[in-house]
Design a protein around this motif. Structure first.
Motif, PDB file in Angstrom:
ATOM      1  N   ALA A  70       0.831  -1.191   0.000  1.00  0.00           N
ATOM      2  CA  ALA A  70       0.000   0.000   0.000  1.00  0.00           C
ATOM      3  C   ALA A  70       0.867   1.242   0.000  1.00  0.00           C
ATOM      4  O   ALA A  70       2.037   1.207   0.392  1.00  0.00           O
ATOM      5  CB  ALA A  70      -0.916   0.022   1.226  1.00  0.00           C
ATOM      6  N   TRP A  71       0.263   2.315  -0.459  1.00  0.00           N
ATOM      7  CA  TRP A  71       0.830   3.646  -0.333  1.00  0.00           C
ATOM      8  C   TRP A  71      -0.065   4.440   0.629  1.00  0.00           C
ATOM      9  O   TRP A  71      -1.298   4.422   0.507  1.00  0.00           O
ATOM     10  CB  TRP A  71       0.880   4.363  -1.673  1.00  0.00           C
ATOM     11  CG  TRP A  71       1.911   3.819  -2.603  1.00  0.00           C
ATOM     12  CD1 TRP A  71       1.744   2.863  -3.571  1.00  0.00           C
ATOM     13  CD2 TRP A  71       3.288   4.216  -2.685  1.00  0.00           C
ATOM     14  NE1 TRP A  71       2.920   2.638  -4.226  1.00  0.00           N
ATOM     15  CE2 TRP A  71       3.894   3.457  -3.713  1.00  0.00           C
ATOM     16  CE3 TRP A  71       4.078   5.144  -1.992  1.00  0.00           C
ATOM     17  CZ2 TRP A  71       5.239   3.583  -4.049  1.00  0.00           C
ATOM     18  CZ3 TRP A  71       5.411   5.271  -2.334  1.00  0.00           C
ATOM     19  CH2 TRP A  71       5.978   4.506  -3.351  1.00  0.00           C
ATOM     20  N   PHE A  72       0.591   5.113   1.536  1.00  0.00           N
ATOM     21  CA  PHE A  72      -0.071   6.053   2.431  1.00  0.00           C
ATOM     22  C   PHE A  72       0.560   7.428   2.230  1.00  0.00           C
ATOM     23  O   PHE A  72       1.679   7.533   1.709  1.00  0.00           O
ATOM     24  CB  PHE A  72       0.101   5.629   3.894  1.00  0.00           C
ATOM     25  CG  PHE A  72      -0.714   4.429   4.281  1.00  0.00           C
ATOM     26  CD1 PHE A  72      -0.276   3.144   4.003  1.00  0.00           C
ATOM     27  CD2 PHE A  72      -1.929   4.577   4.938  1.00  0.00           C
ATOM     28  CE1 PHE A  72      -1.035   2.027   4.353  1.00  0.00           C
ATOM     29  CE2 PHE A  72      -2.687   3.481   5.305  1.00  0.00           C
ATOM     30  CZ  PHE A  72      -2.236   2.205   5.006  1.00  0.00           C
ATOM     31  N   ARG A  73      -0.135   8.434   2.679  1.00  0.00           N
ATOM     32  CA  ARG A  73       0.446   9.771   2.629  1.00  0.00           C
ATOM     33  C   ARG A  73       0.105  10.519   3.909  1.00  0.00           C
ATOM     34  O   ARG A  73      -0.904  10.229   4.573  1.00  0.00           O
ATOM     35  CB  ARG A  73      -0.054  10.540   1.411  1.00  0.00           C
ATOM     36  CG  ARG A  73      -1.515  10.965   1.480  1.00  0.00           C
ATOM     37  CD  ARG A  73      -1.925  11.674   0.194  1.00  0.00           C
ATOM     38  NE  ARG A  73      -3.266  12.246   0.292  1.00  0.00           N
ATOM     39  CZ  ARG A  73      -3.863  12.898  -0.707  1.00  0.00           C
ATOM     40  NH1 ARG A  73      -3.238  13.047  -1.885  1.00  0.00           N
ATOM     41  NH2 ARG A  73      -5.070  13.389  -0.543  1.00  0.00           N
ATOM     42  N   GLN A  74       0.951  11.471   4.226  1.00  0.00           N
ATOM     43  CA  GLN A  74       0.712  12.303   5.392  1.00  0.00           C
ATOM     44  C   GLN A  74       1.149  13.726   5.094  1.00  0.00           C
ATOM     45  O   GLN A  74       2.315  13.965   4.777  1.00  0.00           O
ATOM     46  CB  GLN A  74       1.441  11.776   6.619  1.00  0.00           C
ATOM     47  CG  GLN A  74       1.044  12.493   7.905  1.00  0.00           C
ATOM     48  CD  GLN A  74       1.494  11.758   9.147  1.00  0.00           C
ATOM     49  OE1 GLN A  74       2.427  10.950   9.109  1.00  0.00           O
ATOM     50  NE2 GLN A  74       0.841  12.025  10.267  1.00  0.00           N
ATOM     51  N   ALA A  75       0.199  14.622   5.177  1.00  0.00           N
ATOM     52  CA  ALA A  75       0.466  16.048   4.994  1.00  0.00           C
ATOM     53  C   ALA A  75       0.701  16.673   6.356  1.00  0.00           C
ATOM     54  O   ALA A  75       0.235  16.156   7.383  1.00  0.00           O
ATOM     55  CB  ALA A  75      -0.714  16.706   4.284  1.00  0.00           C
ATOM     56  N   PRO A  76       1.396  17.800   6.404  1.00  0.00           N
ATOM     57  CA  PRO A  76       1.659  18.466   7.690  1.00  0.00           C
ATOM     58  C   PRO A  76       0.369  18.764   8.435  1.00  0.00           C
ATOM     59  O   PRO A  76      -0.582  19.303   7.871  1.00  0.00           O
ATOM     60  CB  PRO A  76       2.369  19.752   7.268  1.00  0.00           C
ATOM     61  CG  PRO A  76       2.996  19.430   5.967  1.00  0.00           C
ATOM     62  CD  PRO A  76       2.056  18.489   5.281  1.00  0.00           C
ATOM     63  N   GLY A  77       0.339  18.363   9.707  1.00  0.00           N
ATOM     64  CA  GLY A  77      -0.817  18.631  10.535  1.00  0.00           C
ATOM     65  C   GLY A  77      -1.994  17.722  10.302  1.00  0.00           C
ATOM     66  O   GLY A  77      -3.052  17.912  10.916  1.00  0.00           O
ATOM     67  N   LYS A  78      -1.832  16.745   9.442  1.00  0.00           N
ATOM     68  CA  LYS A  78      -2.937  15.828   9.144  1.00  0.00           C
ATOM     69  C   LYS A  78      -2.562  14.400   9.485  1.00  0.00           C
ATOM     70  O   LYS A  78      -1.379  14.061   9.610  1.00  0.00           O
ATOM     71  CB  LYS A  78      -3.331  15.921   7.671  1.00  0.00           C
ATOM     72  CG  LYS A  78      -3.896  17.276   7.281  1.00  0.00           C
ATOM     73  CD  LYS A  78      -4.439  17.237   5.873  1.00  0.00           C
ATOM     74  CE  LYS A  78      -5.093  18.563   5.502  1.00  0.00           C
ATOM     75  NZ  LYS A  78      -5.651  18.535   4.125  1.00  0.00           N
ATOM     76  N   GLU A  79      -3.576  13.549   9.616  1.00  0.00           N
ATOM     77  CA  GLU A  79      -3.322  12.144   9.897  1.00  0.00           C
ATOM     78  C   GLU A  79      -2.866  11.418   8.632  1.00  0.00           C
ATOM     79  O   GLU A  79      -3.149  11.850   7.516  1.00  0.00           O
ATOM     80  CB  GLU A  79      -4.600  11.489  10.435  1.00  0.00           C
ATOM     81  CG  GLU A  79      -5.018  11.996  11.804  1.00  0.00           C
ATOM     82  CD  GLU A  79      -6.157  11.195  12.393  1.00  0.00           C
ATOM     83  OE1 GLU A  79      -6.497  11.419  13.569  1.00  0.00           O
ATOM     84  OE2 GLU A  79      -6.705  10.343  11.670  1.00  0.00           O
ATOM     85  N   ARG A  80      -2.192  10.307   8.855  1.00  0.00           N
ATOM     86  CA  ARG A  80      -1.780   9.472   7.741  1.00  0.00           C
ATOM     87  C   ARG A  80      -3.030   8.934   7.037  1.00  0.00           C
ATOM     88  O   ARG A  80      -4.004   8.550   7.692  1.00  0.00           O
ATOM     89  CB  ARG A  80      -0.920   8.331   8.251  1.00  0.00           C
ATOM     90  CG  ARG A  80      -0.360   7.433   7.167  1.00  0.00           C
ATOM     91  CD  ARG A  80       0.562   6.401   7.786  1.00  0.00           C
ATOM     92  NE  ARG A  80       1.854   6.957   8.114  1.00  0.00           N
ATOM     93  CZ  ARG A  80       2.757   6.325   8.853  1.00  0.00           C
ATOM     94  NH1 ARG A  80       2.479   5.135   9.361  1.00  0.00           N
ATOM     95  NH2 ARG A  80       3.917   6.883   9.082  1.00  0.00           N
ATOM     96  N   GLU A  81      -2.979   8.889   5.719  1.00  0.00           N
ATOM     97  CA  GLU A  81      -4.159   8.579   4.907  1.00  0.00           C
ATOM     98  C   GLU A  81      -3.830   7.473   3.905  1.00  0.00           C
ATOM     99  O   GLU A  81      -2.774   7.511   3.249  1.00  0.00           O
ATOM    100  CB  GLU A  81      -4.574   9.863   4.168  1.00  0.00           C
ATOM    101  CG  GLU A  81      -5.754   9.758   3.262  1.00  0.00           C
ATOM    102  CD  GLU A  81      -6.085  11.096   2.638  1.00  0.00           C
ATOM    103  OE1 GLU A  81      -7.289  11.365   2.408  1.00  0.00           O
ATOM    104  OE2 GLU A  81      -5.164  11.880   2.345  1.00  0.00           O
ATOM    105  N   PHE A  82      -4.737   6.521   3.779  1.00  0.00           N
ATOM    106  CA  PHE A  82      -4.584   5.453   2.793  1.00  0.00           C
ATOM    107  C   PHE A  82      -4.759   6.026   1.396  1.00  0.00           C
ATOM    108  O   PHE A  82      -5.745   6.711   1.109  1.00  0.00           O
ATOM    109  CB  PHE A  82      -5.626   4.365   3.057  1.00  0.00           C
ATOM    110  CG  PHE A  82      -5.642   3.256   2.041  1.00  0.00           C
ATOM    111  CD1 PHE A  82      -6.552   3.259   0.988  1.00  0.00           C
ATOM    112  CD2 PHE A  82      -4.741   2.200   2.130  1.00  0.00           C
ATOM    113  CE1 PHE A  82      -6.574   2.236   0.056  1.00  0.00           C
ATOM    114  CE2 PHE A  82      -4.753   1.166   1.199  1.00  0.00           C
ATOM    115  CZ  PHE A  82      -5.674   1.187   0.167  1.00  0.00           C
ATOM    116  N   VAL A  83      -3.818   5.722   0.524  1.00  0.00           N
ATOM    117  CA  VAL A  83      -3.876   6.192  -0.856  1.00  0.00           C
ATOM    118  C   VAL A  83      -4.299   5.072  -1.806  1.00  0.00           C
ATOM    119  O   VAL A  83      -5.261   5.209  -2.567  1.00  0.00           O
ATOM    120  CB  VAL A  83      -2.503   6.750  -1.293  1.00  0.00           C
ATOM    121  CG1 VAL A  83      -2.540   7.162  -2.761  1.00  0.00           C
ATOM    122  CG2 VAL A  83      -2.089   7.916  -0.415  1.00  0.00           C
ATOM    123  N   ALA A  84      -3.567   3.970  -1.756  1.00  0.00           N
ATOM    124  CA  ALA A  84      -3.840   2.867  -2.675  1.00  0.00           C
ATOM    125  C   ALA A  84      -3.211   1.597  -2.131  1.00  0.00           C
ATOM    126  O   ALA A  84      -2.220   1.661  -1.405  1.00  0.00           O
ATOM    127  CB  ALA A  84      -3.278   3.175  -4.061  1.00  0.00           C
TER     128      ALA A  84
END
Length: 127
Positions: free
Chosen positions: A35-49
């Motif tokens: 899987a790929w996850f992403r995390q933007a500043p100030g945000k929670e880690r998010e499932f991408v694919a």
């Protein structure tokens, strides 16, 4: 020793494309969900694919809307994320992750389920 190494991030203008790569070593590649996850500043880690180990079935986060594609190359132990039509809100650190597949058999969306992580690669989309 398991290693996941991402590459391919960078700075791109809105509407542009990037392809992220994740090189895996130290594990039996085809026994893992990826899987790929992403995390933007100030945000929670998010499932991408994600892509399921058993049959290659893919799943995407709701925000993807056909813009991103995950793929794997079992021969090369590589995971890819093709990102098109990028938007400024896609700016984040993108990380690949591995989950031992035969445990539950499904593709987890929760980052806590993943056993191994790469260090991440920064994607910045300018407006």
């Amino acid at each position: 020793q398991v290693q996941l190494v991402e590459s391919g991030g960078g700075l791109v203008q809105a509407g542009g494309s990037l392809r992220l790569s994740c090189a895996a070593s130290g594990l039996t590649f085809n026994k893992y969900n990826w899987a790929w996850f992403r995390q933007a500043p100030g945000k929670e880690r998010e499932f991408v694919a994600g892509i399921r180990y058993s049959d290659g079935i893919t799943r995407y986060g709701d925000f993807v809307k056909g813009r991103l594609t995950i793929a794997r190359d079992n021969a090369k132990n590589m995971i890819y994320l093709q990102m098109n039509s990028l938007k400024p809100e896609d700016t984040a650190v993108y990380s690949c992750a591995a989950d031992f597949g035969p445990g539950l058999g499904n593709l987890p969306l929760d980052s806590n389920a993943y056993d191994f992580w790469g260090q991440g690669t920064q994607v910045t989309v300018s407006s």
